[in-house]
Write a protein that holds these residues in place. Structure first.
Motif, PDB file in Angstrom:
ATOM      1  N   PHE A  55      37.721  -3.403  87.364  1.00 29.56           N
ATOM      2  CA  PHE A  55      36.610  -4.194  86.828  1.00 29.56           C
ATOM      3  C   PHE A  55      35.353  -3.339  86.628  1.00 29.56           C
ATOM      4  CE2 PHE A  55      39.043  -7.797  88.653  1.00 29.56           C
ATOM      5  CZ  PHE A  55      39.086  -8.607  87.521  1.00 29.56           C
ATOM      6  N   VAL A  56      35.345  -2.159  87.253  1.00 32.92           N
ATOM      7  CA  VAL A  56      34.195  -1.266  87.103  1.00 32.92           C
ATOM      8  C   VAL A  56      33.976  -0.906  85.630  1.00 32.92           C
ATOM      9  CG1 VAL A  56      33.302   1.048  87.607  1.00 32.92           C
ATOM     10  CG2 VAL A  56      34.344  -0.311  89.425  1.00 32.92           C
ATOM     11  N   ILE A  57      35.061  -0.764  84.877  1.00 35.43           N
ATOM     12  CA  ILE A  57      34.937  -0.299  83.481  1.00 35.43           C
ATOM     13  C   ILE A  57      34.202  -1.310  82.601  1.00 35.43           C
ATOM     14  CG2 ILE A  57      36.203   0.473  81.438  1.00 35.43           C
ATOM     15  CD1 ILE A  57      38.390   1.498  83.387  1.00 35.43           C
ATOM     16  N   PRO A  58      34.629  -2.582  82.529  1.00 35.69           N
ATOM     17  CA  PRO A  58      33.869  -3.540  81.717  1.00 35.69           C
ATOM     18  C   PRO A  58      32.465  -3.795  82.268  1.00 35.69           C
ATOM     19  CG  PRO A  58      35.604  -4.676  82.928  1.00 35.69           C
ATOM     20  CD  PRO A  58      35.876  -3.219  83.057  1.00 35.69           C
ATOM     21  N   LEU A  59      32.312  -3.765  83.597  1.00 36.30           N
ATOM     22  CA  LEU A  59      30.979  -3.946  84.173  1.00 36.30           C
ATOM     23  C   LEU A  59      30.059  -2.789  83.793  1.00 36.30           C
ATOM     24  CD1 LEU A  59      31.886  -5.249  87.749  1.00 36.30           C
ATOM     25  CD2 LEU A  59      30.752  -6.528  85.924  1.00 36.30           C
ATOM     26  N   SER A  60      30.628  -1.609  83.708  1.00 39.48           N
ATOM     27  CA  SER A  60      29.846  -0.436  83.304  1.00 39.48           C
ATOM     28  C   SER A  60      29.425  -0.534  81.838  1.00 39.48           C
ATOM     29  CB  SER A  60      30.658   0.847  83.537  1.00 39.48           C
ATOM     30  OG  SER A  60      30.897   1.036  84.912  1.00 39.48           O
ATOM     31  N   ALA A  61      30.315  -1.087  81.015  1.00 42.33           N
ATOM     32  CA  ALA A  61      29.958  -1.306  79.605  1.00 42.33           C
ATOM     33  C   ALA A  61      28.764  -2.247  79.506  1.00 42.33           C
ATOM     34  CB  ALA A  61      31.153  -1.867  78.844  1.00 42.33           C
ATOM     35  N   LEU A  62      28.791  -3.321  80.310  1.00 39.51           N
ATOM     36  CA  LEU A  62      27.671  -4.266  80.321  1.00 39.51           C
ATOM     37  C   LEU A  62      26.400  -3.607  80.837  1.00 39.51           C
ATOM     38  CD1 LEU A  62      29.427  -7.495  81.686  1.00 39.51           C
ATOM     39  CD2 LEU A  62      28.588  -7.101  79.364  1.00 39.51           C
ATOM     40  N   ALA A  63      26.546  -2.741  81.856  1.00 42.35           N
ATOM     41  CA  ALA A  63      25.383  -2.040  82.398  1.00 42.35           C
ATOM     42  C   ALA A  63      24.775  -1.110  81.354  1.00 42.35           C
ATOM     43  CB  ALA A  63      25.782  -1.253  83.648  1.00 42.35           C
ATOM     44  N   GLY A  64      25.628  -0.473  80.555  1.00 42.06           N
ATOM     45  CA  GLY A  64      25.124   0.393  79.484  1.00 42.06           C
ATOM     46  C   GLY A  64      24.321  -0.379  78.463  1.00 42.06           C
ATOM     47  N   VAL A  65      24.836  -1.548  78.063  1.00 43.48           N
ATOM     48  CA  VAL A  65      24.123  -2.398  77.107  1.00 43.48           C
ATOM     49  C   VAL A  65      22.848  -2.947  77.736  1.00 43.48           C
ATOM     50  CG1 VAL A  65      24.246  -4.525  75.762  1.00 43.48           C
ATOM     51  CG2 VAL A  65      26.232  -3.015  75.877  1.00 43.48           C
ATOM     52  N   CYS A  66      22.944  -3.367  78.998  1.00 41.70           N
ATOM     53  CA  CYS A  66      21.788  -3.910  79.715  1.00 41.70           C
ATOM     54  C   CYS A  66      20.657  -2.888  79.756  1.00 41.70           C
ATOM     55  CB  CYS A  66      22.198  -4.303  81.130  1.00 41.70           C
ATOM     56  SG  CYS A  66      20.841  -4.908  82.164  1.00 41.70           S
ATOM     57  N   GLY A  67      20.988  -1.647  80.125  1.00 45.50           N
ATOM     58  CA  GLY A  67      19.973  -0.602  80.183  1.00 45.50           C
ATOM     59  C   GLY A  67      19.338  -0.339  78.831  1.00 45.50           C
ATOM     60  N   SER A  68      20.163  -0.333  77.785  1.00 44.36           N
ATOM     61  CA  SER A  68      19.664  -0.090  76.430  1.00 44.36           C
ATOM     62  C   SER A  68      18.755  -1.222  75.959  1.00 44.36           C
ATOM     63  CB  SER A  68      20.846   0.075  75.463  1.00 44.36           C
ATOM     64  OG  SER A  68      20.401   0.320  74.149  1.00 44.36           O
ATOM     65  N   VAL A  69      19.149  -2.457  76.266  1.00 42.87           N
ATOM     66  CA  VAL A  69      18.354  -3.620  75.854  1.00 42.87           C
ATOM     67  C   VAL A  69      17.014  -3.651  76.594  1.00 42.87           C
ATOM     68  CG1 VAL A  69      18.225  -6.146  75.963  1.00 42.87           C
ATOM     69  CG2 VAL A  69      20.302  -5.031  75.134  1.00 42.87           C
ATOM     70  N   ILE A  70      17.041  -3.400  77.903  1.00 46.86           N
ATOM     71  CA  ILE A  70      15.791  -3.364  78.672  1.00 46.86           C
ATOM     72  C   ILE A  70      14.875  -2.275  78.132  1.00 46.86           C
ATOM     73  CG2 ILE A  70      14.782  -2.838  80.923  1.00 46.86           C
ATOM     74  CD1 ILE A  70      17.247  -4.125  82.204  1.00 46.86           C
ATOM     75  N   ASP A  71      15.442  -1.112  77.864  1.00 50.23           N
ATOM     76  CA  ASP A  71      14.670  -0.001  77.296  1.00 50.23           C
ATOM     77  C   ASP A  71      14.046  -0.392  75.966  1.00 50.23           C
ATOM     78  OD1 ASP A  71      14.569   2.627  75.511  1.00 50.23           O
ATOM     79  OD2 ASP A  71      14.485   3.275  77.603  1.00 50.23           O
ATOM     80  N   SER A  72      14.817  -1.091  75.131  1.00 51.70           N
ATOM     81  CA  SER A  72      14.315  -1.503  73.816  1.00 51.70           C
ATOM     82  C   SER A  72      13.217  -2.553  73.938  1.00 51.70           C
ATOM     83  CB  SER A  72      15.470  -2.047  72.966  1.00 51.70           C
ATOM     84  OG  SER A  72      16.421  -1.038  72.692  1.00 51.70           O
ATOM     85  N   LEU A  73      13.386  -3.491  74.868  1.00 53.71           N
ATOM     86  CA  LEU A  73      12.365  -4.521  75.070  1.00 53.71           C
ATOM     87  C   LEU A  73      11.047  -3.906  75.533  1.00 53.71           C
ATOM     88  CD1 LEU A  73      14.496  -7.319  76.790  1.00 53.71           C
ATOM     89  CD2 LEU A  73      13.339  -7.489  74.571  1.00 53.71           C
ATOM     90  N   LEU A  74      11.137  -2.965  76.467  1.00 57.32           N
ATOM     91  CA  LEU A  74       9.931  -2.285  76.941  1.00 57.32           C
ATOM     92  C   LEU A  74       9.325  -1.442  75.820  1.00 57.32           C
ATOM     93  CD1 LEU A  74      11.201  -1.099  80.456  1.00 57.32           C
ATOM     94  CD2 LEU A  74       9.485  -2.862  80.011  1.00 57.32           C
ATOM     95  N   GLY A  75      10.192  -0.780  75.054  1.00 53.61           N
ATOM     96  CA  GLY A  75       9.718   0.059  73.959  1.00 53.61           C
ATOM     97  C   GLY A  75       9.019  -0.732  72.875  1.00 53.61           C
ATOM     98  N   ALA A  76       9.499  -1.958  72.630  1.00 48.08           N
ATOM     99  CA  ALA A  76       8.916  -2.787  71.569  1.00 48.08           C
ATOM    100  C   ALA A  76       7.599  -3.434  71.982  1.00 48.08           C
ATOM    101  CB  ALA A  76       9.915  -3.883  71.174  1.00 48.08           C
ATOM    102  N   THR A  77       7.367  -3.553  73.295  1.00 49.43           N
ATOM    103  CA  THR A  77       6.192  -4.288  73.771  1.00 49.43           C
ATOM    104  C   THR A  77       5.143  -3.411  74.449  1.00 49.43           C
ATOM    105  OG1 THR A  77       7.389  -4.801  75.819  1.00 49.43           O
ATOM    106  CG2 THR A  77       7.459  -6.443  74.052  1.00 49.43           C
ATOM    107  N   LEU A  78       5.577  -2.480  75.292  1.00 50.14           N
ATOM    108  CA  LEU A  78       4.623  -1.705  76.093  1.00 50.14           C
ATOM    109  C   LEU A  78       4.536  -0.237  75.693  1.00 50.14           C
ATOM    110  CD1 LEU A  78       5.409  -3.164  79.643  1.00 50.14           C
ATOM    111  CD2 LEU A  78       3.619  -3.853  78.036  1.00 50.14           C
TER     112      LEU A  78
END
Length: 287
Positions: A210-233
């Motif tokens: 289960f680590v593999i699909p969870l890691s895929a989600l973590a990769g997307v999560c990190g990218s999305v958080i980075d993008s949200l911060l980049g777009a606002t702050l």
């Protein structure tokens, strides 16, 4: 040589060779190579699995940073030949994981453990945090370096309006897919290495997958958080003189999005902290 000295010796030799190679290839400058050596040595000396995840992140992100350099040079105002990273970027990308690795070493030494909250909640949380850190870093790097080369027009993550390539917070489908793939690679590395370094019961072994699909989600999560911060702050503007997207206001710069609150390093650090915490908590409940 005594058994307990073999792993640190291998770690020191391998870290030195990789740091020198990275410096010669301009993936790291001198300060980045020195700090990179320290971070790599700690990871490999404590646990080969931790070191493997770090090395997969470093080698793949360095490769994709150099991919399409000619096109990136025209788009990126902060373009560096070879994507040279300094000590600040090395510590921002590996510092939190290094602290977690040292905490793990303090608790169980160089033992490798399966993800199993019933056996140890704190070790499961620590390993989850380390995996989350590198999924975030790899996901952000792959999505940024490959997304900017996509023919698809990026859209600002907060408004979904089209923006220029290189705008902080601009996302593409290709970039998000790259983030998922980047996280999966980190998870796959952890699982595959575990077959050689740990012995788990059959039910626990299956659950490690289960680590593999969870890691895929973590990769997307990190990218999305980075993008949200980049777009606002994080400020993005178009320089009418240089004809490029820049990260600082100026008399010749027309604002695109964001406030000049965080720079790129700060955005990376916050997204890493959040993704590490989220992944750590998720692993506690799932494993």
């Amino acid at each position: 040589m005594e058994k307990h000295l073999i792993q640190p010796a291998i770690a020191a030799l391998l870290s030195f060779v990789i740091a020198v190679r990275a410096y010669k290839r301009k993936s790291l400058n001198l300060s980045g190579a020195v700090s990179g050596f320290i971070v790599m040595f700690i990871h490999l000396a404590v646990n080969y699995r931790f070191g493997a995840m770090l090395l997969v992140f470093f080698f793949t992100s360095s490769k994709f940073t150099k991919f399409g350099e000619d096109r990136k040079r025209k788009l990126d105002a902060d373009f560096k030949e070879g994507g040279q990273r300094d000590w600040i970027q090395v510590l921002f990308n590996g510092g939190i994981a290094t602290l977690l690795v040292l905490t793990s070493w303090k608790l169980i030494g160089s033992q490798d453990r399966c993800l199993d909250s019933k056996e140890s909640r704190i070790i499961t949380a620590l390993i989850g945090g380390i995996i989350g850190q590198y999924c975030c870093c790899n996901g952000d790097t792959w999505s940024s370096e490959l997304g900017i080369l996509s023919n698809e027009e990026p859209r600002l993550i907060t408004t979904f309006k089209p923006v220029r390539r290189g705008t902080n917070g601009g996302v593409t489908k290709a970039g998000l897919l790259a983030a998922a793939a980047a996280g999966s690679v980190i998870g796959l590395t952890f699982v595959v290495m575990g077959f050689f370094t740990t012995k788990c019961t059959s039910d626990v072994t299956v659950k490690q997958l289960f680590v593999i699909p969870l890691s895929a989600l973590a990769g997307v999560c990190g990218s999305v958080i980075d993008s949200l911060l980049g777009a606002t702050l994080q400020f993005s503007g178009f320089c009418t003189v240089r004809k490029k997207v820049v990260g600082k206001p100026g008399p010749t710069v027309k604002r695109i999005s964001g406030l000049a609150v965080l720079d790129n390093n700060a955005v990376n650090l916050v997204s890493i902290l959040l993704t590490t915490a989220i992944t750590s908590i998720a692993f506690l409940y799932i494993f």
